[in-house]
Design a protein around this motif. Structure first.
Motif, PDB file in Angstrom:
ATOM      1  N   LEU A 258      -9.952  16.512  -6.051  1.00 18.70           N
ATOM      2  CA  LEU A 258      -8.870  16.510  -5.053  1.00 18.70           C
ATOM      3  C   LEU A 258      -9.422  16.310  -3.643  1.00 18.70           C
ATOM      4  CD1 LEU A 258      -6.453  19.304  -6.311  1.00 18.70           C
ATOM      5  CD2 LEU A 258      -6.045  16.851  -6.204  1.00 18.70           C
ATOM      6  N   GLN A 259     -10.595  16.898  -3.379  1.00 13.65           N
ATOM      7  CA  GLN A 259     -11.195  16.734  -2.066  1.00 13.65           C
ATOM      8  C   GLN A 259     -11.577  15.264  -1.831  1.00 13.65           C
ATOM      9  OE1 GLN A 259     -14.767  19.048  -1.504  1.00 13.65           O
ATOM     10  NE2 GLN A 259     -14.618  18.921   0.736  1.00 13.65           N
ATOM     11  N   GLY A 260     -12.134  14.601  -2.837  1.00 17.19           N
ATOM     12  CA  GLY A 260     -12.478  13.178  -2.740  1.00 17.19           C
ATOM     13  C   GLY A 260     -11.226  12.321  -2.563  1.00 17.19           C
ATOM     14  N   MET A 261     -10.170  12.647  -3.311  1.00 13.85           N
ATOM     15  CA  MET A 261      -8.914  11.909  -3.182  1.00 13.85           C
ATOM     16  C   MET A 261      -8.318  12.094  -1.790  1.00 13.85           C
ATOM     17  SD  MET A 261      -7.036  12.367  -6.865  1.00 13.85           S
ATOM     18  CE  MET A 261      -5.559  11.629  -6.256  1.00 13.85           C
ATOM     19  N   ASN A 262      -8.442  13.305  -1.267  1.00 17.74           N
ATOM     20  CA  ASN A 262      -7.917  13.590   0.066  1.00 17.74           C
ATOM     21  C   ASN A 262      -8.669  12.777   1.127  1.00 17.74           C
ATOM     22  OD1 ASN A 262      -6.215  14.797   1.900  1.00 17.74           O
ATOM     23  ND2 ASN A 262      -7.498  16.619   2.147  1.00 17.74           N
ATOM     24  N   MET A 263      -9.971  12.620   0.949  1.00 15.74           N
ATOM     25  CA  MET A 263     -10.750  11.827   1.896  1.00 15.74           C
ATOM     26  C   MET A 263     -10.322  10.360   1.859  1.00 15.74           C
ATOM     27  SD  MET A 263     -14.495  13.664   1.369  1.00 15.74           S
ATOM     28  CE  MET A 263     -15.392  12.237   1.845  1.00 15.74           C
ATOM     29  N   VAL A 264     -10.125   9.824   0.642  1.00 19.90           N
ATOM     30  CA  VAL A 264      -9.683   8.436   0.513  1.00 19.90           C
ATOM     31  C   VAL A 264      -8.286   8.271   1.122  1.00 19.90           C
ATOM     32  CG1 VAL A 264      -9.055   6.623  -1.134  1.00 19.90           C
ATOM     33  CG2 VAL A 264     -11.107   7.994  -1.523  1.00 19.90           C
ATOM     34  N   TYR A 265      -7.409   9.233   0.841  1.00 18.12           N
ATOM     35  CA  TYR A 265      -6.042   9.202   1.390  1.00 18.12           C
ATOM     36  C   TYR A 265      -6.081   9.188   2.922  1.00 18.12           C
ATOM     37  CZ  TYR A 265      -1.377  10.877   2.646  1.00 18.12           C
ATOM     38  OH  TYR A 265      -0.135  11.028   3.218  1.00 18.12           O
TER      39      TYR A 265
ATOM     40  N   ILE B 177       0.824  -1.217   0.000  1.00 21.81           N
ATOM     41  CA  ILE B 177       0.000   0.000   0.000  1.00 21.81           C
ATOM     42  C   ILE B 177       0.857   1.266   0.000  1.00 21.81           C
ATOM     43  CG2 ILE B 177      -1.603   1.337   1.442  1.00 21.81           C
ATOM     44  CD1 ILE B 177      -3.041  -1.214   2.073  1.00 21.81           C
ATOM     45  N   ILE B 178       2.055   1.198   0.549  1.00 24.30           N
ATOM     46  CA  ILE B 178       2.896   2.404   0.665  1.00 24.30           C
ATOM     47  C   ILE B 178       3.135   3.090  -0.687  1.00 24.30           C
ATOM     48  CG2 ILE B 178       5.253   3.165   1.201  1.00 24.30           C
ATOM     49  CD1 ILE B 178       5.114   1.397   3.683  1.00 24.30           C
ATOM     50  N   PRO B 179       3.443   2.381  -1.783  1.00 23.92           N
ATOM     51  CA  PRO B 179       3.598   3.088  -3.068  1.00 23.92           C
ATOM     52  C   PRO B 179       2.313   3.798  -3.516  1.00 23.92           C
ATOM     53  CG  PRO B 179       4.575   0.902  -3.199  1.00 23.92           C
ATOM     54  CD  PRO B 179       3.847   0.980  -1.893  1.00 23.92           C
ATOM     55  N   ALA B 180       1.156   3.225  -3.180  1.00 22.72           N
ATOM     56  CA  ALA B 180      -0.108   3.892  -3.518  1.00 22.72           C
ATOM     57  C   ALA B 180      -0.248   5.184  -2.722  1.00 22.72           C
ATOM     58  CB  ALA B 180      -1.285   2.965  -3.246  1.00 22.72           C
TER      59      ALA B 180
ATOM     60  N   PHE C 203      -0.822   8.974  -4.079  1.00 29.05           N
ATOM     61  CA  PHE C 203      -1.854   9.862  -3.555  1.00 29.05           C
ATOM     62  C   PHE C 203      -1.254  11.199  -3.156  1.00 29.05           C
ATOM     63  CE2 PHE C 203      -5.054   6.461  -2.860  1.00 29.05           C
ATOM     64  CZ  PHE C 203      -6.191   7.161  -3.222  1.00 29.05           C
ATOM     65  N   GLU C 204      -0.124  11.175  -2.463  1.00 30.45           N
ATOM     66  CA  GLU C 204       0.507  12.419  -2.004  1.00 30.45           C
ATOM     67  C   GLU C 204       0.936  13.284  -3.185  1.00 30.45           C
ATOM     68  OE1 GLU C 204       3.601  11.048   0.605  1.00 30.45           O
ATOM     69  OE2 GLU C 204       2.193  10.603   2.226  1.00 30.45           O
ATOM     70  N   ARG C 205       1.482  12.656  -4.218  1.00 33.54           N
ATOM     71  CA  ARG C 205       1.872  13.420  -5.413  1.00 33.54           C
ATOM     72  C   ARG C 205       0.628  14.035  -6.084  1.00 33.54           C
ATOM     73  NH1 ARG C 205       4.694   8.654  -6.552  1.00 33.54           N
ATOM     74  NH2 ARG C 205       6.786   8.739  -5.691  1.00 33.54           N
ATOM     75  N   ALA C 206      -0.441  13.258  -6.159  1.00 32.76           N
ATOM     76  CA  ALA C 206      -1.663  13.754  -6.811  1.00 32.76           C
ATOM     77  C   ALA C 206      -2.281  14.895  -6.010  1.00 32.76           C
ATOM     78  CB  ALA C 206      -2.658  12.612  -6.969  1.00 32.76           C
ATOM     79  N   LEU C 207      -2.180  14.826  -4.679  1.00 29.11           N
ATOM     80  CA  LEU C 207      -2.784  15.871  -3.852  1.00 29.11           C
ATOM     81  C   LEU C 207      -1.995  17.184  -3.901  1.00 29.11           C
ATOM     82  CD1 LEU C 207      -3.843  13.740  -0.754  1.00 29.11           C
ATOM     83  CD2 LEU C 207      -5.329  14.747  -2.505  1.00 29.11           C
ATOM     84  N   GLN C 208      -0.800  17.167  -4.444  1.00 30.09           N
ATOM     85  CA  GLN C 208       0.002  18.388  -4.538  1.00 30.09           C
ATOM     86  C   GLN C 208      -0.330  19.214  -5.782  1.00 30.09           C
ATOM     87  OE1 GLN C 208       4.053  17.031  -4.303  1.00 30.09           O
ATOM     88  NE2 GLN C 208       3.934  16.630  -2.108  1.00 30.09           N
ATOM     89  N   ILE C 209      -1.234  18.714  -6.606  1.00 29.67           N
ATOM     90  CA  ILE C 209      -1.633  19.432  -7.827  1.00 29.67           C
ATOM     91  C   ILE C 209      -2.432  20.666  -7.431  1.00 29.67           C
ATOM     92  CG2 ILE C 209      -3.106  19.300  -9.880  1.00 29.67           C
ATOM     93  CD1 ILE C 209      -2.423  16.355 -10.050  1.00 29.67           C
ATOM     94  N   GLU C 210      -2.195  21.755  -8.148  1.00 32.48           N
ATOM     95  CA  GLU C 210      -2.945  22.993  -7.935  1.00 32.48           C
ATOM     96  C   GLU C 210      -4.288  22.890  -8.659  1.00 32.48           C
ATOM     97  OE1 GLU C 210      -2.155  25.765  -6.143  1.00 32.48           O
ATOM     98  OE2 GLU C 210      -0.353  24.736  -5.440  1.00 32.48           O
ATOM     99  N   ALA C 211      -5.367  23.096  -7.916  1.00 33.57           N
ATOM    100  CA  ALA C 211      -6.708  23.020  -8.510  1.00 33.57           C
ATOM    101  C   ALA C 211      -7.080  24.383  -9.080  1.00 33.57           C
ATOM    102  CB  ALA C 211      -7.708  22.592  -7.462  1.00 33.57           C
TER     103      ALA C 211
END
Length: 196
Positions: free
Chosen positions: A122-129, A98-101, A105-113
């Motif tokens: 991004l908010q949905g991804m943050n909740m899953v993370y 799971i650690i690579p996933a 997730f952390e890289r994806a959450l650093q994207i500027e919306a």
């Protein structure tokens, strides 16, 4: 008649021999019983040797039993420790996968919306993370603290060394990749930049 006389004399000699006693070492011993006492003493020696052999075998058997009991106790203790370790670290293989996933997730959450759709995604991804992080924390997984800490080769992997006057020597300046521990076992060391 001389024949009868000879037979009578022979019988007397035989009776005298049977009744004769010989004095040996201050004791009177019947010559017929001397062989019996010799046989008794020889059988006594044989019995003593047999007793000594049996005692040696008994001692050897007792030692074998004690060694077997100690081996079994050690086996039982090792088995118990192995079972405890297996229970304690049962999630290790899952966490390792799971650690690579989590990194992705952390890289994806650093994207500027820049629009509402991206912000919502991004908010949905943050909740899953956050749910993944919470589930891992419930199993005993925690991120290794790095920046500002003293470099520890057991939990950090130094990838770069720099000279920075703002930090003390051998201090972690930057974390390039997060490290994780499962209880007290390092799953992945943190990749860090260290001050010389």
């Amino acid at each position: 008649m001389s024949n009868e006389k000879n037979i009578a004399e022979q019988e007397e000699v035989i009776e005298e021999q049977n009744a004769a006693e010989v004095e040996v070492e201050g004791e009177t011993v019947n010559p017929d019983t001397t062989t019996e006492t010799e046989e008794a003493s020889e059988s006594g020696n044989v019995a003593e040797q047999r007793i000594a052999e049996l005692e040696a075998k008994l001692e050897e058997a007792e030692n074998k039993v004690l060694r077997a009991q100690a081996d079994f106790d050690n086996f039982r203790r090792r088995t118990r420790l192995d079972q405890e370790a297996a229970q304690k670290y049962r999630a290790q293989s899952l966490v390792s996968e799971i650690i690579p996933a989590l990194d992705n997730f952390e890289r994806a959450l650093q994207i500027e919306a820049d629009n509402d759709q991206t912000k919502s995604l991004l908010q949905g991804m943050n909740m899953v993370y956050n749910q993944l992080i919470q589930a891992l924390q419930n199993e005993g997984v925690e991120a290794i603290k790095s920046v500002g800490e003293q470099f520890d080769p057991h939990i950090h992997q130094a990838v770069m060394q720099v000279e920075d006057e703002n930090f003390e020597s051998n201090t972690v300046i930057e974390e390039l990749q997060k490290g994780y521990k499962l209880k007290d076992r390092v799953i992945r060391p943190a990749m860090v930049k260290v001050n010389q």
